[in-house]
Design a protein around this motif. Structure first.
Motif, short mmCIF file in Angstrom:
data_model
loop_
_atom_site.label_atom_id
_atom_site.label_comp_id
_atom_site.label_asym_id
_atom_site.label_seq_id
_atom_site.Cartn_x
_atom_site.Cartn_y
_atom_site.Cartn_z
N ALA A 99 0.75 -1.28 0.12
CA ALA A 99 0.05 0.05 0.17
C ALA A 99 0.75 1.37 0.13
N MET A 100 0.35 2.44 -0.54
CA MET A 100 0.89 3.76 -0.52
C MET A 100 -0.22 4.57 0.22
N TYR A 101 0.42 5.36 1.52
CA TYR A 101 -0.33 6.27 1.97
C TYR A 101 0.33 7.55 1.95
N TRP A 102 -0.48 8.40 1.43
CA TRP A 102 0.29 9.86 0.98
C TRP A 102 -0.53 11.09 0.97
N ALA A 103 -0.02 12.22 1.32
CA ALA A 103 -0.81 13.30 1.35
C ALA A 103 -0.07 14.84 0.44
N TYR A 161 2.73 13.65 -7.54
CA TYR A 161 3.30 12.37 -6.65
C TYR A 161 4.83 12.61 -6.79
N ARG A 162 5.33 12.25 -5.60
CA ARG A 162 6.89 12.38 -5.36
C ARG A 162 7.48 13.76 -5.50
N THR A 163 6.75 14.90 -5.39
CA THR A 163 7.05 16.26 -5.54
C THR A 163 7.21 16.82 -4.12
N SER A 164 5.89 17.15 -3.61
CA SER A 164 5.75 17.85 -2.44
C SER A 164 4.88 16.95 -1.51
N ALA A 165 4.83 16.58 -0.41
CA ALA A 165 3.97 15.98 0.40
C ALA A 165 4.28 15.99 1.97
N TYR A 166 3.20 16.05 2.55
CA TYR A 166 2.92 16.16 4.18
C TYR A 166 3.56 14.81 4.54
N PHE A 167 3.28 13.66 4.08
CA PHE A 167 3.67 12.55 4.19
C PHE A 167 3.40 11.67 2.91
N GLU A 168 4.54 10.65 2.92
CA GLU A 168 4.60 9.87 1.70
C GLU A 168 5.03 8.42 2.17
N GLU A 169 4.14 7.25 2.50
CA GLU A 169 4.72 6.30 3.32
C GLU A 169 4.00 4.90 2.71
N ILE A 177 -9.38 19.16 11.39
CA ILE A 177 -8.99 19.27 10.14
C ILE A 177 -10.00 18.65 9.17
N THR A 178 -10.05 18.92 7.99
CA THR A 178 -10.90 18.53 7.00
C THR A 178 -10.60 18.19 5.84
N GLY A 179 -11.06 17.21 4.81
CA GLY A 179 -10.33 17.07 3.53
C GLY A 179 -11.16 16.06 2.67
N GLU A 180 -10.30 15.49 2.03
CA GLU A 180 -10.86 14.35 1.08
C GLU A 180 -9.96 13.06 1.06
N ARG A 181 -10.67 12.09 1.06
CA ARG A 181 -9.63 10.66 1.05
C ARG A 181 -10.07 10.03 -0.14
N ILE A 182 -9.03 9.66 -1.05
CA ILE A 182 -9.27 8.69 -2.32
C ILE A 182 -8.59 7.58 -2.28
N ASP A 183 -9.31 6.48 -2.04
CA ASP A 183 -8.81 5.25 -1.77
C ASP A 183 -8.85 4.33 -3.10
N ARG A 184 -7.79 3.75 -3.28
CA ARG A 184 -8.06 2.44 -4.18
C ARG A 184 -8.09 1.24 -3.37
N ILE A 185 -9.26 0.40 -3.48
CA ILE A 185 -9.76 -0.60 -2.74
C ILE A 185 -9.83 -1.93 -3.58
N VAL A 186 -9.10 -2.89 -2.98
CA VAL A 186 -9.25 -4.12 -3.97
C VAL A 186 -10.04 -5.19 -2.93
N ARG A 187 -10.65 -6.30 -3.52
CA ARG A 187 -10.93 -7.47 -3.05
C ARG A 187 -9.88 -8.37 -2.59
N ASP A 188 -10.13 -8.93 -1.38
CA ASP A 188 -8.97 -9.84 -0.90
C ASP A 188 -9.50 -10.56 0.17
N ARG A 199 -4.97 8.75 -0.83
CA ARG A 199 -4.32 10.05 -1.25
C ARG A 199 -5.05 10.80 -0.31
N VAL A 200 -4.45 11.54 0.70
CA VAL A 200 -5.28 12.54 1.68
C VAL A 200 -5.18 13.89 1.10
N LEU A 201 -6.30 14.44 0.77
CA LEU A 201 -6.11 15.87 0.37
C LEU A 201 -6.85 17.05 1.49
N PHE A 202 -5.96 17.41 2.30
CA PHE A 202 -6.32 18.55 3.27
C PHE A 202 -6.84 19.50 2.46
#
Length: 215
Positions: A80-84, A102-110, A174-185, A198-201
C-alpha cells in the motif's frame, strides 16, 4: 430492481433493454437522454459491494478512534501507499495545478513498512507528541464508489472531518478528502484492503501542531 435503457436505431426505431440493477454491463452502455448520469453511476457498482465498502470505511475509522493502531494496519495491502500531497493557493486559471504531483511535495508519503514504524512508535508510549494520547474522532461522509481499472478494484472517495483533543487546553480539527483504491482480498480479515490512499487536506497551510495520527 432493474435499469431500463432506451435506444434509437438508425431507422428511428426505439427499443427498450432491461438489465438487472448493478449489472456491470450497464456501465458500458452509452448515456442517452433517458439514461441519466446517476442511473449510469448506480449501475456501475453492485449495491451490495457499495454497502460493504461503506461499512469497511466506517469500521476503519472506528478502529482509529479506539486507538487500535495495530489493527488499523490490517486495512492496508502489503504494498500500500499512503500519502498526502500539498496544495497551493492558485489563481482561477491555474487551479488545475494547485495539488502537488506524486513524489514532489507531500506532508507524508509512506508505504506499509513506514506506517508500521509509526504505529510501533506510538505503541511504545514514548511518542511524546501523543503522550498522553489524543482523543480523536473521525467523521466521514459523502462516500462515492466507482469501478477501478483492474478486476475487483474500486475507487472510493470520501470527505472527512477529524477532531482531536489533547490534555485540557489543546484541541484542533482538520477536514479534507480521501481517495482510496480498494481491492477485494478474500484472505484479508475485512475482505478488502486499501492499495492506495491519497489524503487531500482542504487548507494550503496546516496550522495544527502536528500530523502525528492517521486520516
Amino acid at each position: 430492481m432493474t435499469v431500463t435503457i432506451d435506444s434509437t436505431s438508425a431507422d428511428s426505431t426505439t427499443s427498450t433493454e432491461t438489465i438487472p440493477f448493478g449489472d456491470p454491463a450497464a456501465a458500458a452502455l452509452p448515456v442517452t437522454a433517458t439514461t441519466d448520469r446517476l442511473t449510469a453511476l448506480l449501475a456501475e457498482v453492485d449495491p451490495a459491494v457499495e454497502r460493504a465498502l461503506t461499512r469497511f470505511l466506517y469500521e476503519e475509522v472506528q478502529v482509529l478512534d479506539d486507538w487500535k493502531w495495530g489493527e488499523w494496519l490490517d486495512f492496508f495491502a502489503d504494498d500500500a501507499m499512503y500519502w498526502a500531497p500539498t496544495q497551493e493557493d492558485r489563481l482561477s486559471r491555474e487551479r488545475s495545478r494547485r495539488i502537488a504531483d506524486y513524489r514532489t511535495s507531500a506532508y507524508f508519503e509512506e508505504n506499509k513498512v513506514q506506517l508500521k514504524q509509526r504505529v510501533d512508535r506510538l505503541l511504545t508510549n514514548q511518542a511524546w507528541g501523543e503522550e498522553p494520547p489524543s482523543r480523536q474522532r473521525h467523521i466521514i461522509a459523502n462516500i462515492r464508489v466507482t469501478k477501478g481499472i483492474a478486476a475487483d478494484e474500486y475507487v472510493v472517495k470520501s470527505n472527512f472531518y477529524d477532531y482531536r483533543s489533547n490534555g485540557q487546553r489543546s484541541q484542533d480539527s482538520i477536514t479534507g478528502e480521501r481517495i482510496d483504491r480498494i481491492v477485494r482480498d478474500p484472505a484479508s480479515r475485512w475482505g478488502y484492503v486499501i492499495k492506495e490512499r491519497r489524503v487531500l487536506f482542504d487548507m494550503s497551510m496546516i496550522l495544527n501542531k502536528n500530523l502525528s495520527l492517521f486520516y
